[in-house]
Motif scaffolding. Structure first.
Motif, short mmCIF file in Angstrom:
data_model
loop_
_atom_site.label_atom_id
_atom_site.label_comp_id
_atom_site.label_asym_id
_atom_site.label_seq_id
_atom_site.Cartn_x
_atom_site.Cartn_y
_atom_site.Cartn_z
N THR A 52 8.15 2.51 5.59
CA THR A 52 7.88 3.31 4.40
C THR A 52 8.43 4.73 4.49
O THR A 52 8.34 5.49 3.56
CB THR A 52 6.37 3.40 4.14
N LEU A 112 11.31 2.00 -4.81
CA LEU A 112 11.08 1.14 -3.64
C LEU A 112 12.37 0.80 -2.91
O LEU A 112 12.36 0.25 -1.81
CB LEU A 112 10.38 -0.15 -4.11
N THR A 156 5.25 -3.35 10.22
CA THR A 156 5.79 -2.56 9.12
C THR A 156 6.15 -1.14 9.55
O THR A 156 6.43 -0.29 8.72
CB THR A 156 4.78 -2.49 7.96
N GLY A 214 5.54 -0.37 1.51
CA GLY A 214 6.28 0.55 0.65
C GLY A 214 5.57 0.78 -0.68
O GLY A 214 5.42 1.91 -1.13
N THR A 254 12.86 1.11 0.87
CA THR A 254 12.08 0.12 1.62
C THR A 254 12.74 -1.25 1.55
O THR A 254 12.77 -1.99 2.53
CB THR A 254 10.64 0.03 1.05
N SER A 260 2.55 3.01 -0.59
CA SER A 260 2.80 4.43 -0.34
C SER A 260 3.37 5.13 -1.58
O SER A 260 3.54 6.34 -1.58
CB SER A 260 3.75 4.59 0.86
N GLY A 301 11.40 5.46 4.65
CA GLY A 301 12.61 5.48 3.82
C GLY A 301 13.86 5.83 4.57
O GLY A 301 13.88 6.46 5.57
#
Lengths: 271, 317
Positions: free
Chosen positions: A269, B232, A265, B201, B235, B204, A271
């Protein structure tokens, strides 16, 4: 936030379905590897059967599998180690000096279809008499590992504060010394993540080894095909072979779950 | 990024150390490229020449052996490939169908599972273990495993259908069922990847917007649709990008289940399988290079569209 009771029950049922559909096929595969070919054909022996080790005997003795296991281990290990040596400093530089365009060069390797590189590689490496040897396999697997490692480590270094290194510089270390003695030790979890994931992907890689390996340098994913004949398939032997390939890598992944997940992953996160 | 200002300070402090030998000082001053260059050189060497050569080969009639003489024929291969409605365009369609369907199901299913796993619960650890298993399993082995399960005569799939009174299906052996079956295998193996990414995602995200929406009386669906999903979205796009690239390039599962050429009717022959066959089964290097260049352009175009979308998404936040 607390989920409601109705949702809780629904969730339990849904998750059981998810877990079963992910795990059951694998259990089926392992079960088949302990069946005789007659039992595999017999639907009444689907669940209850007399286990036999015959398939594993075939795999480990007749098919020279031990050699292929050693090959796979060696290629994945060498490719991972070399990629870490090249990739970790590169990722550090790309993260600290914000070399976005340079990073893109390395990440291109993730995007390009492997086949488009294989013909030229085959041409060059066969002229260099390297096809069928370990060096070309390791090089091609590094091509998979290196971008992965750079990607994971860039994210990791981005998250390390600069202040620690700056303090080390004030204390008299050189920048490279600070990298070696401060940043690297702090990055061990990141390096472990990158290394494990690189090992898994290298172990699983099929296409490069299919073209570039020779009879004695075959890796396990290629060797699986020894059990697929033109006319018939030795299902028991095949399932034993697939179990031999997948089980070790799954066990590794289970023991170091945290690292595998954070590697898979990585970068998701931000982005 | 806070790292931008660090190099100047770092470099200047290197030159204040009088007792470092010259080469060490040089290495410190040039460490930016000293660190990055080997990795870049390695990747570039393995990419740039091959890509250039592939581009060149696509303009020749190279075939038979990679060492054989070949003639420059301009864009004739491109005309041949782009007018080839027997193999090329069906392969494009299959690639599109495979990637599109797999991606859509994986993202929708992945989102649903990620939402289920979002809030803590008992047994969480076991679910995570299950999710990890397909991801690390060797794709070729996964293909073989499903080949046994989907075997029309002895496979578990048809046995299970028999228990509920449905007749046997040809699955991988059928001309029209093979592609959907391979898509199913891809979904089995890679939906967990989407789950992990989306879950990362979700965890967080901060709880406040959710709580605010709840106080305003929004239903669970409204909260998901108007609060969680928009937050989201970046992500989701990362997941689509990563999975999309890999789905376009799928090879292992197709080769393991259907062998060379994607079956006797080429029923699972995607662009990747087609190009592989042209290169290594038929040794048509000129044609295969043309297919690969077109394939490559397609991937770059899709990447570009998605990254532009991601940038827009970020700018809009």
């Amino acid at each position: 936030m607390k989920p409601g009771k109705g949702f809780k029950i629904f969730r339990v049922v849904a998750l059981i379905v998810v877990v079963l559909s992910l795990v059951a096929p694998l259990i089926w595969m392992v079960a088949a590897s302990f069946k005789t070919n007659v039992d595999i054909y017999d639907s009444s022996k689907a669940v209850v059967f007399t286990p036999t080790l015959d398939n594993y005997n075939t795999v480990l003795q007749q098919a020279n599998y031990v050699q292929f296991i050693v090959n796979s281990l060696w290629v994945a290990f060498a490719a991972t180690t070399l990629s870490l040596l090249l990739g970790v400093p590169a990722a550090y530089s790309m993260s600290r000096f914000n070399m976005k365009k340079s990073a893109l060069v390395v990440l291109m390797a993730r995007i390009i279809p492997g086949v488009s590189l294989l013909v030229p590689w085959y041409y060059v490496f066969s002229n260099l008499r390297m096809v069928g040897g370990f060096s070309v396999l390791i090089l091609s697997h590094m091509f998979v590992s290196l971008p992965l490692i750079v990607y994971i480590m860039m994210g990791y270094f981005d998250g390390l504060p600069d202040e620690l290194e700056e303090a080390a510089l004030v204390d008299g270390l050189t920048p490279i010394g600070a990298f070696r003695r401060i940043t690297l030790p702090l990055s061990v979890p990141g390096i472990a993540t990158a290394g494990i994931l690189s090992f898994i992907f290298s172990w699983n890689n099929f296409m490069f080894a299919l073209v570039l390996s020779g009879a004695s340098t075959k890796t396990l994913p290629v060797a699986i095909f020894d059990f697929v004949g033109y006319a018939s398939i030795d299902w028991g032997g095949l399932m034993a072979a697939t179990t031999v390939v997948t089980l070790p890598i799954m066990l590794i992944a289970l023991f170091v779950q945290k690292y595998v997940v954070s590697g898979l992953t990585a970068g998701a996160t931000k982005g | 990024m806070s790292a931008v200002s660090a190099p100047e300070r770092a470099t200047s402090s290197a030159s204040v150390m009088p007792d470092t030998p010259g080469w060490a000082r040089w290495a410190n001053d040039h460490r930016k490229w000293l660190f990055a260059a080997p990795a870049m050189a390695f990747v570039a060497a393995l990419i740039i020449f091959p890509l250039a050569w592939t581009a060149y080969l696509s303009l020749t009639d190279s075939s038979g052996s990679v060492r054989a003489e070949s003639e420059f024929i301009g864009f004739r291969n491109y005309v041949d490939v782009l007018t080839d409605t027997d193999r090329f365009w069906p392969a494009v369609a299959r690639t599109g169908a495979f990637t599109g369907v797999a991606l859509l199901v994986e993202v929708v299913l992945g989102m649903a599972i990620a939402l289920l796993l979002w809030r803590p619960f008992r047994g969480e650890k076991w679910v995570r273990v299950a999710i990890l298993l397909p991801l690390v399993a060797t794709p070729v082995a996964v293909g073989m495993m499903w080949r046994l399960i989907f075997d029309p005569n002895i496979g578990l799939a048809n046995q299970a259908l028999g228990w509920v009174g449905i007749g046997p299906q040809p699955w991988l052996a059928g001309q029209h069922t093979a592609l959907p079956t391979t898509i199913f295998i891809d979904i089995w193996q890679w939906t967990p990847m989407v789950v992990l990414i989306l879950l990362a995602g979700l965890t967080s995200l901060s709880d406040e917007p959710q709580e605010a929406a709840m106080i305003d009386g929004a239903s669970a669906w409204q909260r998901f649709r108007h609060v969680t999903l928009p937050l989201l979205m970046p992500t989701v796009i990362v997941a689509v990008l990563l999975r999309g690239i890999d789905a376009l390039k799928t090879f292992d599962i197709l080769y393991a289940t259907k062998g060379r050429g994607g079956g006797s009717f080429n029923e699972v022959e995607t662009l990747n399988v087609y190009a592989y066959g042209l290169s290594f089964d038929y040794n048509e290097y000129g044609l295969s290079s043309t297919v690969l260049i077109l394939f490559f352009l397609l991937i770059i175009a899709l990447m570009w569209v998605l990254t532009a979308r991601k940038k827009k998404e970020e700018a809009g936040r």
